[in-house]
Enzyme design. Structure first.
Site, mmCIF file in Angstrom:
data_model
loop_
_atom_site.group_PDB
_atom_site.id
_atom_site.type_symbol
_atom_site.label_atom_id
_atom_site.label_comp_id
_atom_site.label_asym_id
_atom_site.label_seq_id
_atom_site.Cartn_x
_atom_site.Cartn_y
_atom_site.Cartn_z
ATOM 1 C CG PHE A 98 0.415 -4.785 6.951
ATOM 2 C CD1 PHE A 98 -0.962 -4.753 6.751
ATOM 3 C CD2 PHE A 98 0.975 -5.968 7.419
ATOM 4 C CE1 PHE A 98 -1.758 -5.865 7.013
ATOM 5 C CE2 PHE A 98 0.194 -7.079 7.672
ATOM 6 C CZ PHE A 98 -1.179 -7.035 7.473
ATOM 7 C CG ASP A 99 -3.823 -2.188 9.456
ATOM 8 O OD1 ASP A 99 -3.940 -1.036 9.904
ATOM 9 O OD2 ASP A 99 -4.757 -2.802 8.921
ATOM 10 C CG ASN B 192 -5.534 3.381 5.396
ATOM 11 O OD1 ASN B 192 -5.569 2.269 5.901
ATOM 12 N ND2 ASN B 192 -4.677 4.304 5.791
ATOM 13 C CG HIS C 133 -0.488 0.302 2.505
ATOM 14 N ND1 HIS C 133 -0.131 -0.666 3.420
ATOM 15 C CD2 HIS C 133 -0.271 1.487 3.128
ATOM 16 C CE1 HIS C 133 0.271 -0.092 4.536
ATOM 17 N NE2 HIS C 133 0.195 1.219 4.388
ATOM 18 N N GLY D 264 2.451 6.213 9.117
ATOM 19 C CA GLY D 264 3.831 6.513 8.749
ATOM 20 C C GLY D 264 4.744 5.361 9.065
ATOM 21 C CG ASN D 265 5.632 3.431 12.829
ATOM 22 O OD1 ASN D 265 5.111 3.925 13.827
ATOM 23 N ND2 ASN D 265 6.947 3.424 12.637
ATOM 24 C CB SER D 266 2.688 1.916 6.370
ATOM 25 O OG SER D 266 1.413 1.922 6.949
ATOM 26 C CG ASP E 164 0.357 -4.072 2.851
ATOM 27 O OD1 ASP E 164 0.910 -3.639 1.828
ATOM 28 O OD2 ASP E 164 -0.351 -3.365 3.589
ATOM 29 C CG ASN F 192 -7.695 -0.778 6.526
ATOM 30 O OD1 ASN F 192 -6.580 -1.030 6.967
ATOM 31 N ND2 ASN F 192 -8.038 0.416 6.092
#
Length: 721
Positions: free
Chosen positions: A671-672, A328, A86, A653-655, A222, A213
């Site tokens: 990712f989440d 999202n 993503h 932002g940590n994705s 992801d 999500n």
């Protein structure tokens, strides 16, 4: 002497220990803080030296990068970058078109010549320096207030950045820590040639879609692999077929060992923004107005885009990335609202602030500190009067393509009349490459009927606001009735040529006189709007300057109060490199419900319906049925894992942040967050905070058995299985 008691330098929170186990896993720590919590890191299971983590020029920190506004990491000596599907979705969408849908089908570059260029404004940033420059930034602000205070800080910031960027290929910024208390100069290598290497099909990278999500259990692969390139001289360069892969100073090694519940885990990345140290009134505003209004307007925009593009495949592809981002953000806003209510955050923060004030009132010079805090509150109260208008005007610019382009070139022409050091940040000479990249790609994310429909929705809401919130220039450009709005938008988009890349780039090079003479209707509209946008910007800067001056009083009081409680204080996240640590953790979110921390491919089969978003590709289903998992299988489960859960402290932002084990090996890709933890940007609740990661064993299996890329496994020094 008014700040004698509370004149706590940034070294104070660094020296504080974590004396309460309740806070052992909370914290988005600056790397420089980690040696001061080395004992806690070791107790949690970290096997390395905390001092090494504080060195940005040493592994593993020099392998962690900022990617496309989020995070990632180098995973080979030839510039291979691992991030989320993503996070790279815009790159995948940029290279997709009718007849070549990389979103649906995925992509594997057979060799480096086949790797596809990212959109022109996509960047990989490597942090190379992080230096405290508080005295330099605040030197000229002493004794000033409001706009003058803002301008002094702004001028010092621009001067520091300009000096830093004299080195070619370097991107610099000044990070505000503890809300105006401290400032750091961030130095980053800006890699501008980024290419798509490997992307799984959307039905793997986004398996479960918006239904899953922020939900556990998850079964998404992801991840995406990119590659950073430089010129033959080894320096950052724009895309060219002659460029060569960037050789990073270090890269992370993907782990080949198995992981289990209770194992140490550490995450490094670039969390966007948190608000945990905000005032109690701001918590209430977030819960009572901001989040409910955001949920409503995001849903409205999604409905408009999807409804308008439903029968137009080209429009659907063009807006795929924007719709995904909106969905999202919508789900995040709803989850944040639910979570803050579940944790009773407004009451908890209000009671905590009341206790802080009771403690403060017993300290010397409390009256002066209280006066600054009261003045800051008055600034916040004033902003409530125009919050609906300000939100809508912001969306008019951020959620459009051609209107945003027209406003951008008009603002750029206006800023070019000033010396570069006095230009607005975002419109200096250093920013023109990024502006060019944004203008180049606009038509790939644009359809006229969609943009007009989106503007109709937002401007209809604006027209319904009370007269006190109206802006004369907006009323003149767009009208005050629905009939006027339709007529003006139709004329505006019929008479513009900004849908052509060459015309946008030509407008970017035009000066104010040339733009004033233009017959392009969107450029004319942007010119008419510009006085209002500049005026509102001036008002916002005056408020921002006052808050920048006054908030440190609140922060110093809060830091000192936390010290009295035996607690450390990390800065709120601000897109700078941070580290969090914890463990692979199960969770009991509510009575009778237990979340096991590992999911497996059996869950994919159970969820598969054959229809989006649970439409697992046949190749994946066949591989699962075959059961050939090899060394990537989890022995205790006898099957292939997919995702895992930790109690790491993360936010937007940590994705794409790498998740490391006790030895610094890469075991997961963040990712989440779970639904119960979305509110962690405002409040950390250890009962509910969990982060969700792709298990690197799943990535290895996909590359080996399902959508094979043996050349990439070899490059990452991984077995071919």
């Amino acid at each position: 002497m008014r700040r004698r008691l509370l004149s706590l330098s940034v070294s104070l929170p660094l020296a504080l220990g974590l004396n309460s186990a309740a806070y052992a896993d909370e914290g988005m720590w600056m790397p420089s803080q980690l040696p001061d919590i080395a004992g806690q890191l070791k107790a949690a299971g970290f096997k390395g030296n905390a001092r090494d983590l504080a060195e940005l020029a040493k592994p593993p920190m020099n392998a962690v990068v900022k990617v496309g506004g989020a995070s990632g990491a180098f995973v080979s000596k030839d510039g291979l970058v691992l991030t989320n599907h993503h996070v790279a979705f815009g790159v995948i969408q940029y290279n997709s078109k009718p007849g070549r849908d990389l979103i649906q089908d995925g992509f594997i570059a057979a060799d480096r010549a086949a790797e596809l260029p990212a959109n022109p404004d996509y960047r990989v940033l490597v942090t190379t320096g992080f230096d405290r420059i508080t005295d330099r930034i605040l030197a000229g602000a002493s004794g000033k207030q409001g706009r003058a205070y803002f301008d002094a800080v702004d001028a010092a910031t621009k001067a520091a950045v300009a000096e830093c960027e004299r080195e070619p290929g370097t991107r610099c910024s000044v990070a505000n820590m503890y809300y105006g208390t401290d400032f750091y100069l961030v130095r980053q290598l800006e890699l501008r040639d980024v290419r798509l290497v490997y992307a799984p099909p959307n039905a793997i990278g986004n398996f479960g879609g918006e239904v899953d999500n922020f939900v556990w259990p998850r079964h998404a692969g992801d991840f995406t692999l990119l590659r950073a390139y430089v010129g033959r001289d080894g320096k950052p360069a724009d895309y060219s077929p002659d460029n060569v892969p960037y050789v990073p100073p270090a890269h992370l090694q993907v782990s080949t060992r198995n992981v289990k519940e209770g194992d140490f885990a550490m995450l490094a990345g670039y969390p966007g923004v948190t608000f945990r140290h905000r005032m109690a009134s701001e918590f209430s505003n977030q819960i009572d107005w901001q989040l409910p209004s955001r949920v409503a307007v995001y849903q409205q925009m999604i409905d408009v885009i999807e409804g308008t593009a439903a029968k137009d495949e080209a429009a659907r592809v063009a807006y795929a990335s924007q719709v995904r981002n909106l969905k999202n953000n919508l789900k995040r806003a709803q989850g944040e609202l639910d979570g803050l209510r579940r944790s009773d955050a407004a009451r908890v923060r209000r009671e905590d602030e009341t206790a802080m004030f009771a403690w403060l009132d017993k300290q010397p010079d409390a009256a002066a500190t209280r006066a600054d805090i009261a003045a800051a509150q008055a600034v916040l109260d004033a902003g409530v009067a125009t919050r609906d208008r300000d939100q809508l005007i912001g969306l008019l610019q951020s959620q459009t393509q051609l209107l945003r382009a027209a406003i951008t070139v008009q603002r750029l022409a206006n800023e070019r009349t000033k010396p570069d050091a006095q230009r607005e940040i975002g419109y200096q000479q250093r920013d023109e490459v990024l502006i060019t990249g944004q203008l180049k790609q606009a038509q790939r994310r644009y359809a006229p009927q969609v943009e007009k429909a989106l503007l109709t929705e937002l401007l209809t809401q604006y027209q319904a606001l009370p007269p006190a919130q109206h802006v004369a220039e907006l009323d003149a450009v767009f009208g005050t009735t629905s009939a006027q709005l339709k007529s003006k938008l139709d004329a505006m988009y019929a008479g513009t040529q900004l849908n052509e890349e060459a015309n946008r780039l030509a407008a970017m090079q035009a000066d104010r006189a040339m733009l004033a003479a233009s017959k392009d209707t969107l450029l004319q509209a942007a010119a008419a709007l510009m006085p209002a946008l500049l005026r509102l910007d001036e008002e916002a800067k005056a408020s921002a300057g006052e808050l920048l001056r006054l908030r440190p009083a609140y922060m110093r009081a809060l830091i000192a109060f936390r010290k009295s409680q035996g607690r450390a204080v990390y800065p709120d996240a601000n897109s700078t490199l941070r580290v969090s640590y914890g463990r692979i953790s199960a969770m009991d979110p509510r009575d009778g419900v237990h979340y096991r921390p590992l999911t497996t491919v059996q869950g994919i089969v159970e969820k598969h319906t054959g229809e989006e978003p649970f439409d697992a590709p046949q190749a994946l289903l066949d591989a699962i049925a075959k059961g050939d998992f090899g060394t990537t299988a989890e022995p205790s489960l006898g099957t292939q894992t997919v995702d895992f859960l930790t109690n790491l402290d993360t936010t937007g932002g940590n994705s794409g942040s790498p998740v490391l084990d006790a030895q610094g090996k890469l075991i997961g890709l963040n990712f989440d967050s779970n639904w119960e933890a979305v509110s962690a940007s405002w409040m950390f609740d250890p009962r509910f905070k969990r982060a969700i990661h792709v298990d690197m064993r799943y990535l290895r299996w996909l590359l080996a058995k399902v959508y094979p890329a043996p050349h990439l496994l070899k490059e990452m020094a991984l077995p071919a299985e």
